[in-house]
Scaffold this motif. Structure first.
Motif, PDB file in Angstrom:
ATOM      1  N   TYR A  32      40.236  43.914  25.991  1.00 18.53           N
ATOM      2  CA  TYR A  32      40.746  42.794  25.248  1.00 18.53           C
ATOM      3  C   TYR A  32      40.994  43.044  23.858  1.00 18.53           C
ATOM      4  O   TYR A  32      40.516  44.037  23.238  1.00 18.53           O
ATOM      5  N   VAL A  33      41.593  42.160  23.066  1.00 17.31           N
ATOM      6  CA  VAL A  33      42.136  42.404  21.811  1.00 17.31           C
ATOM      7  C   VAL A  33      40.822  42.319  20.955  1.00 17.31           C
ATOM      8  O   VAL A  33      40.752  43.176  19.946  1.00 17.31           O
ATOM      9  N   ASP A  34      39.529  41.695  21.279  1.00 15.59           N
ATOM     10  CA  ASP A  34      38.299  42.040  20.434  1.00 15.59           C
ATOM     11  C   ASP A  34      37.558  43.267  20.875  1.00 15.59           C
ATOM     12  O   ASP A  34      36.546  43.393  20.590  1.00 15.59           O
ATOM     13  N   ASP A  35      38.141  44.073  21.641  1.00 13.50           N
ATOM     14  CA  ASP A  35      37.642  45.407  22.053  1.00 13.50           C
ATOM     15  C   ASP A  35      36.578  45.298  23.035  1.00 13.50           C
ATOM     16  O   ASP A  35      35.972  46.214  23.248  1.00 13.50           O
ATOM     17  N   SER A  36      36.413  44.276  23.737  1.00 18.18           N
ATOM     18  CA  SER A  36      35.630  44.229  24.843  1.00 18.18           C
ATOM     19  C   SER A  36      36.287  44.563  26.358  1.00 18.18           C
ATOM     20  O   SER A  36      37.436  44.488  26.258  1.00 18.18           O
ATOM     21  N   ARG A  37      35.562  45.063  26.995  1.00 16.82           N
ATOM     22  CA  ARG A  37      36.051  45.591  28.304  1.00 16.82           C
ATOM     23  C   ARG A  37      36.400  44.471  29.325  1.00 16.82           C
ATOM     24  O   ARG A  37      35.532  43.619  29.306  1.00 16.82           O
ATOM     25  N   GLY A  38      37.304  44.921  30.106  1.00 17.08           N
ATOM     26  CA  GLY A  38      37.670  43.852  31.032  1.00 17.08           C
ATOM     27  C   GLY A  38      38.168  44.304  32.506  1.00 17.08           C
ATOM     28  O   GLY A  38      38.289  45.570  32.344  1.00 17.08           O
ATOM     29  N   THR A  39      37.977  43.576  33.437  1.00 13.42           N
ATOM     30  CA  THR A  39      38.697  43.992  34.705  1.00 13.42           C
ATOM     31  C   THR A  39      39.702  43.502  35.266  1.00 13.42           C
ATOM     32  O   THR A  39      40.632  44.168  35.843  1.00 13.42           O
ATOM     33  N   ASN A  40      39.873  42.083  35.008  1.00 12.15           N
ATOM     34  CA  ASN A  40      40.987  41.346  35.548  1.00 12.15           C
ATOM     35  C   ASN A  40      41.472  40.716  34.268  1.00 12.15           C
ATOM     36  O   ASN A  40      40.899  40.098  33.476  1.00 12.15           O
ATOM     37  N   PHE A  41      42.853  41.130  34.101  1.00  6.49           N
ATOM     38  CA  PHE A  41      43.597  40.583  32.935  1.00  6.49           C
ATOM     39  C   PHE A  41      44.931  39.719  33.465  1.00  6.49           C
ATOM     40  O   PHE A  41      45.185  39.867  34.421  1.00  6.49           O
ATOM     41  N   SER A  42      45.239  38.775  32.652  1.00  2.00           N
ATOM     42  CA  SER A  42      46.257  37.964  32.885  1.00  2.00           C
ATOM     43  C   SER A  42      47.751  38.513  32.280  1.00  2.00           C
ATOM     44  O   SER A  42      47.313  39.177  31.193  1.00  2.00           O
ATOM     45  N   PHE A  43      48.630  38.184  32.538  1.00  2.81           N
ATOM     46  CA  PHE A  43      49.835  38.714  32.086  1.00  2.81           C
ATOM     47  C   PHE A  43      50.090  38.208  30.733  1.00  2.81           C
ATOM     48  O   PHE A  43      51.142  38.584  30.043  1.00  2.81           O
ATOM     49  N   MET A  44      49.493  36.948  30.675  1.00  6.07           N
ATOM     50  CA  MET A  44      49.675  36.107  29.432  1.00  6.07           C
ATOM     51  C   MET A  44      48.674  36.509  28.235  1.00  6.07           C
ATOM     52  O   MET A  44      48.761  36.273  27.060  1.00  6.07           O
ATOM     53  N   GLU A  45      47.768  37.501  28.465  1.00 12.42           N
ATOM     54  CA  GLU A  45      46.895  38.020  27.275  1.00 12.42           C
ATOM     55  C   GLU A  45      47.314  39.141  26.560  1.00 12.42           C
ATOM     56  O   GLU A  45      48.238  39.938  27.260  1.00 12.42           O
ATOM     57  N   LYS A  46      46.894  39.277  25.381  1.00  5.73           N
ATOM     58  CA  LYS A  46      47.174  40.426  24.695  1.00  5.73           C
ATOM     59  C   LYS A  46      46.130  41.569  24.805  1.00  5.73           C
ATOM     60  O   LYS A  46      44.841  41.093  24.856  1.00  5.73           O
ATOM     61  N   LEU A  47      46.447  42.663  24.873  1.00  2.00           N
ATOM     62  CA  LEU A  47      45.569  43.480  25.482  1.00  2.00           C
ATOM     63  C   LEU A  47      45.666  44.766  24.284  1.00  2.00           C
ATOM     64  O   LEU A  47      46.741  45.169  23.700  1.00  2.00           O
ATOM     65  N   ARG A  48      44.773  45.790  24.566  1.00  3.51           N
ATOM     66  CA  ARG A  48      44.738  47.396  23.660  1.00  3.51           C
ATOM     67  C   ARG A  48      44.579  48.227  24.899  1.00  3.51           C
ATOM     68  O   ARG A  48      43.769  48.017  25.879  1.00  3.51           O
ATOM     69  N   ALA A  49      45.275  49.187  24.583  1.00  2.76           N
ATOM     70  CA  ALA A  49      45.203  50.365  25.627  1.00  2.76           C
ATOM     71  C   ALA A  49      44.654  51.498  24.912  1.00  2.76           C
ATOM     72  O   ALA A  49      45.118  51.783  23.633  1.00  2.76           O
ATOM     73  N   ARG A  50      43.873  52.266  25.493  1.00  2.00           N
ATOM     74  CA  ARG A  50      43.472  53.498  24.933  1.00  2.00           C
ATOM     75  C   ARG A  50      43.620  54.743  25.575  1.00  2.00           C
ATOM     76  O   ARG A  50      43.413  54.589  27.213  1.00  2.00           O
ATOM     77  N   ALA A  51      44.498  55.619  25.612  1.00  2.00           N
ATOM     78  CA  ALA A  51      45.083  56.659  26.074  1.00  2.00           C
ATOM     79  C   ALA A  51      44.284  57.858  25.881  1.00  2.00           C
ATOM     80  O   ALA A  51      44.065  58.301  24.888  1.00  2.00           O
ATOM     81  N   TYR A  52      43.929  58.859  26.863  1.00  2.33           N
ATOM     82  CA  TYR A  52      43.299  59.880  26.455  1.00  2.33           C
ATOM     83  C   TYR A  52      44.183  61.070  27.003  1.00  2.33           C
ATOM     84  O   TYR A  52      44.592  61.200  28.209  1.00  2.33           O
ATOM     85  N   ALA A  53      44.564  62.156  26.104  1.00  2.00           N
ATOM     86  CA  ALA A  53      45.532  63.283  26.381  1.00  2.00           C
ATOM     87  C   ALA A  53      44.996  64.514  26.609  1.00  2.00           C
ATOM     88  O   ALA A  53      43.922  64.822  25.955  1.00  2.00           O
TER      89      ALA A  53
END
Length: 57
Positions: A32-53
């Motif tokens: 979530y935008v406040d950096d808390s983990r989540g499992t179910n997201f709505s398409f209306m919510e703003k998210l943050r993604a962290r990618a490991y390369a």
């Protein structure tokens, strides 16, 4: 990178990583935008993604 248990013993343990030939993303985490983990997201919510390369350029 040098590694040893308590103090350097001679030259220590020298580790030389090998590079992969093709850069790729190994894992993606969504938060979530406040950096808390989540499992179910709505398409209306703003998210943050962290990618490991692996082998980034």
């Amino acid at each position: 990178m040098e590694a040893y248990l308590y103090k350097p013993e001679g030259g220590g343990l020298m580790i030389t990583p090998k590079r992969d030939k093709i850069p790729r993303i190994s894992k993606v985490e969504l938060f979530y935008v406040d950096d808390s983990r989540g499992t179910n997201f709505s398409f209306m919510e703003k998210l943050r993604a962290r990618a490991y390369a692996v082998n980034p350029v």
